[in-house]
Scaffold this active site. Sequence first.
Site, PDB file in Angstrom:
ATOM      1  N   ARG A 246     -76.741 -10.227  13.489  1.00  0.00           N
ATOM      2  CA  ARG A 246     -77.004 -11.617  13.836  1.00  0.00           C
ATOM      3  C   ARG A 246     -75.745 -12.410  13.509  1.00  0.00           C
ATOM      4  NH1 ARG A 246     -80.323 -10.202  16.817  1.00  0.00           N
ATOM      5  NH2 ARG A 246     -82.565 -10.509  16.766  1.00  0.00           N
ATOM      6  N   GLU A 274     -75.572 -19.000  19.437  1.00  0.00           N
ATOM      7  CA  GLU A 274     -75.759 -18.333  20.732  1.00  0.00           C
ATOM      8  C   GLU A 274     -76.549 -19.283  21.612  1.00  0.00           C
ATOM      9  OE1 GLU A 274     -77.431 -14.393  20.743  1.00  0.00           O
ATOM     10  OE2 GLU A 274     -75.948 -13.692  19.297  1.00  0.00           O
ATOM     11  N   HIS A 293     -74.708 -10.424  23.589  1.00  0.00           N
ATOM     12  CA  HIS A 293     -75.955  -9.968  22.962  1.00  0.00           C
ATOM     13  C   HIS A 293     -76.660  -8.952  23.876  1.00  0.00           C
ATOM     14  CE1 HIS A 293     -79.160 -11.240  19.845  1.00  0.00           C
ATOM     15  NE2 HIS A 293     -79.395 -10.000  20.256  1.00  0.00           N
TER      16      HIS A 293
HETATM   17  N1  LIG Z   1     -77.530  -6.921  19.105  1.00  0.00           N
HETATM   18  C1  LIG Z   1     -78.771  -6.612  19.429  1.00  0.00           C
HETATM   19  O1  LIG Z   1     -79.140  -6.628  20.598  1.00  0.00           O
HETATM   20  C2  LIG Z   1     -79.748  -6.244  18.352  1.00  0.00           C
HETATM   21  C3  LIG Z   1     -80.862  -5.464  18.676  1.00  0.00           C
HETATM   22  C4  LIG Z   1     -81.749  -5.105  17.642  1.00  0.00           C
HETATM   23  C5  LIG Z   1     -81.539  -5.566  16.344  1.00  0.00           C
HETATM   24  N2  LIG Z   1     -80.455  -6.358  16.094  1.00  0.00           N
HETATM   25  C6  LIG Z   1     -80.173  -6.802  14.725  1.00  0.00           C
HETATM   26  O2  LIG Z   1     -79.646  -5.676  14.010  1.00  0.00           O
HETATM   27  C7  LIG Z   1     -79.905  -5.838  12.604  1.00  0.00           C
HETATM   28  C8  LIG Z   1     -80.552  -4.584  12.055  1.00  0.00           C
HETATM   29  O3  LIG Z   1     -81.818  -4.388  12.685  1.00  0.00           O
HETATM   30  P1  LIG Z   1     -82.814  -3.270  12.114  1.00  0.00           P
HETATM   31  O4  LIG Z   1     -84.057  -3.308  12.932  1.00  0.00           O
HETATM   32  O5  LIG Z   1     -82.042  -2.005  12.006  1.00  0.00           O
HETATM   33  O6  LIG Z   1     -83.067  -3.896  10.675  1.00  0.00           O
HETATM   34  P2  LIG Z   1     -84.150  -3.467   9.568  1.00  0.00           P
HETATM   35  O7  LIG Z   1     -85.287  -4.411   9.611  1.00  0.00           O
HETATM   36  O8  LIG Z   1     -84.441  -2.010   9.671  1.00  0.00           O
HETATM   37  O9  LIG Z   1     -83.302  -3.746   8.248  1.00  0.00           O
HETATM   38  C9  LIG Z   1     -83.907  -3.783   7.007  1.00  0.00           C
HETATM   39  C10 LIG Z   1     -82.990  -3.160   5.993  1.00  0.00           C
HETATM   40  O10 LIG Z   1     -81.757  -3.899   5.859  1.00  0.00           O
HETATM   41  C11 LIG Z   1     -81.219  -3.653   4.580  1.00  0.00           C
HETATM   42  N3  LIG Z   1     -80.722  -4.910   3.963  1.00  0.00           N
HETATM   43  C12 LIG Z   1     -81.434  -6.024   3.649  1.00  0.00           C
HETATM   44  N4  LIG Z   1     -80.630  -6.937   3.061  1.00  0.00           N
HETATM   45  C13 LIG Z   1     -79.387  -6.392   3.000  1.00  0.00           C
HETATM   46  C14 LIG Z   1     -78.137  -6.845   2.483  1.00  0.00           C
HETATM   47  N5  LIG Z   1     -78.008  -8.037   1.885  1.00  0.00           N
HETATM   48  N6  LIG Z   1     -77.072  -6.036   2.586  1.00  0.00           N
HETATM   49  C15 LIG Z   1     -77.173  -4.825   3.172  1.00  0.00           C
HETATM   50  N7  LIG Z   1     -78.338  -4.329   3.653  1.00  0.00           N
HETATM   51  C16 LIG Z   1     -79.434  -5.113   3.585  1.00  0.00           C
HETATM   52  C17 LIG Z   1     -82.333  -3.051   3.729  1.00  0.00           C
HETATM   53  O11 LIG Z   1     -82.081  -1.675   3.562  1.00  0.00           O
HETATM   54  C18 LIG Z   1     -83.572  -3.205   4.566  1.00  0.00           C
HETATM   55  O12 LIG Z   1     -84.499  -2.166   4.383  1.00  0.00           O
HETATM   56  C19 LIG Z   1     -80.787  -7.081  12.485  1.00  0.00           C
HETATM   57  O13 LIG Z   1     -79.967  -8.178  12.155  1.00  0.00           O
HETATM   58  C20 LIG Z   1     -81.346  -7.260  13.896  1.00  0.00           C
HETATM   59  O14 LIG Z   1     -81.693  -8.582  14.152  1.00  0.00           O
HETATM   60  C21 LIG Z   1     -79.571  -6.688  17.052  1.00  0.00           C
HETATM   61  O1  LIG Z   2     -82.195  -9.360  20.830  1.00  0.00           O
HETATM   62  C1  LIG Z   2     -82.098  -8.557  19.910  1.00  0.00           C
HETATM   63  O2  LIG Z   2     -81.337  -8.688  18.961  1.00  0.00           O
HETATM   64  C2  LIG Z   2     -82.903  -7.348  19.990  1.00  0.00           C
HETATM   65  O3  LIG Z   2     -83.206  -7.023  21.290  1.00  0.00           O
HETATM   66  C3  LIG Z   2     -84.097  -7.408  19.089  1.00  0.00           C
HETATM   67  O4  LIG Z   2     -84.665  -8.645  19.114  1.00  0.00           O
HETATM   68  P1  LIG Z   2     -86.109  -8.787  18.476  1.00  0.00           P
HETATM   69  O5  LIG Z   2     -86.003  -8.180  17.113  1.00  0.00           O
HETATM   70  O6  LIG Z   2     -86.357 -10.235  18.491  1.00  0.00           O
HETATM   71  O7  LIG Z   2     -87.030  -8.013  19.364  1.00  0.00           O
END
Ligand SMILES: NC(=O)c1ccc[n+]([C@@H]2O[C@H](COP(=O)([O-])OP(=O)(O)OC[C@H]3O[C@@H](n4cnc5c(N)ncnc54)[C@H](O)[C@@H]3O)[C@@H](O)[C@H]2O)c1
Ligand SMILES: O=C(O)[C@H](O)COP(=O)(O)O
Length: 335
Positions: A246, A274, A293
């Site tokens: 994010r 964004e 994104h």
């Molecule tokens: N770019 C995209 O399109 C896209 C898509 C999906 C997810 N995301 C983003 O990717 C990131 C990861 O998603 P996810 O589903 O793997 O997350 P997740 O919910 O699995 O992550 C949780 C884990 O993050 C870790 N964490 C929490 N605080 C932390 C800190 N201060 N430092 C380091 N680690 C920490 C912990 O281990 C926790 O269990 C999120 O920010 C999510 O919004 C982006």
């Molecule tokens: O937009 C994103 O970062 C991913 O597609 C995940 O978004 P969501 O966690 O809101 O589904």
Amino acid sequence: MSQRPQALFAMTAENVPQVFPPEVLARLRESVDIDPALVARDFTDPGVRDVLARTEILVTGWGCPRLDEAVLDAAPRLRAVLHSAGSVKSFATPEIWRRGIAVSSAAAANALPVAEYTLAMILLAGKDVLAARDRMRATRTSSGWGVVPGIGNYGRSVGIIGASRIGRRVLELLRPFDLRPALTDPYVDEREAAALGVPLLPLDDLLRTSDIVTVHAPETPETHHMIGRRELALMPDGAVLINTARGALVDHDALVAELRAGRLSAILDVTDPEPLPADSPLYDLPGAFVTPHLAGSQGNELARLGRTVAEEAERLLTGGKPAYAVDLAALERAA
Ligand SMILES: NC(=O)c1ccc[n+]([C@@H]2O[C@H](COP(=O)([O-])OP(=O)(O)OC[C@H]3O[C@@H](n4cnc5c(N)ncnc54)[C@H](O)[C@@H]3O)[C@@H](O)[C@H]2O)c1
Ligand SMILES: O=C(O)[C@H](O)COP(=O)(O)O
């Protein structure tokens, strides 16, 4: 009358055929009775209310309205909320868990394309491919490169911030390569890191010792601007920051200052804010490579999210344990 439990879509209608193309919808309909033409965006709509009263499985997605007490009261037979995207934070309420309704999410399936994007960017960054393309365009020549010092993927250190679903996937994908991953995560202990086969470092040490740093933590009050001016200053000259998590995890003013100084480069799939404003320096700064994104599921990858939901519905309805349960604590941590 069908013997299959009643289900209902609650999401942005245009996403339904993308996430549930015909073969995935057919798979879902083996378990539940669901009409793809009826997509709830407003639970007070009379046609929706009628079906909601009989609904046992709510198939949610991006754009799902908030599931508050009034909605849940109108759905007395609801047994499960199956989310065909990542986080349930935008619509789920603790009341769902209090009523014993199961909640599952396709976040693990959505982690795959983000991890693939990250791997691709790590490998491209190691070869300086993105900057080389810019230089070629500017100089209108491909000659004079010879052997480029200071680049290459052999032995490069990759710092992963967050043993999240995506962070762990990245770690797995890195395994076949001659790269040296390290991890930082305040919620992971030495034993767990050892099981993951990766050294666990405090954030500052990881930043000091990584050629490439990739951010995979969720956005929480604790992670807001976790990479600020002080943290960026710890990164060695020429290091690359990748952010697919994010935008708000990185202080963009501090990042722009480092990019202007030409000391670091950044690959950003997410920005703060964004969409990125038209006058953002990130569009033009050498060393900045920004995508809109798109690392998460796109195009044909969306069907993987639907398939995950169809499989979870089948598991739940045949007495199996949910494979992708979201617990209330996870919702509260994300708040
Ligand atoms: N770019 C995209 O399109 C896209 C898509 C999906 C997810 N995301 C983003 O990717 C990131 C990861 O998603 P996810 O589903 O793997 O997350 P997740 O919910 O699995 O992550 C949780 C884990 O993050 C870790 N964490 C929490 N605080 C932390 C800190 N201060 N430092 C380091 N680690 C920490 C912990 O281990 C926790 O269990 C999120 O920010 C999510 O919004 C982006
Ligand atoms: O937009 C994103 O970062 C991913 O597609 C995940 O978004 P969501 O966690 O809101 O589904």
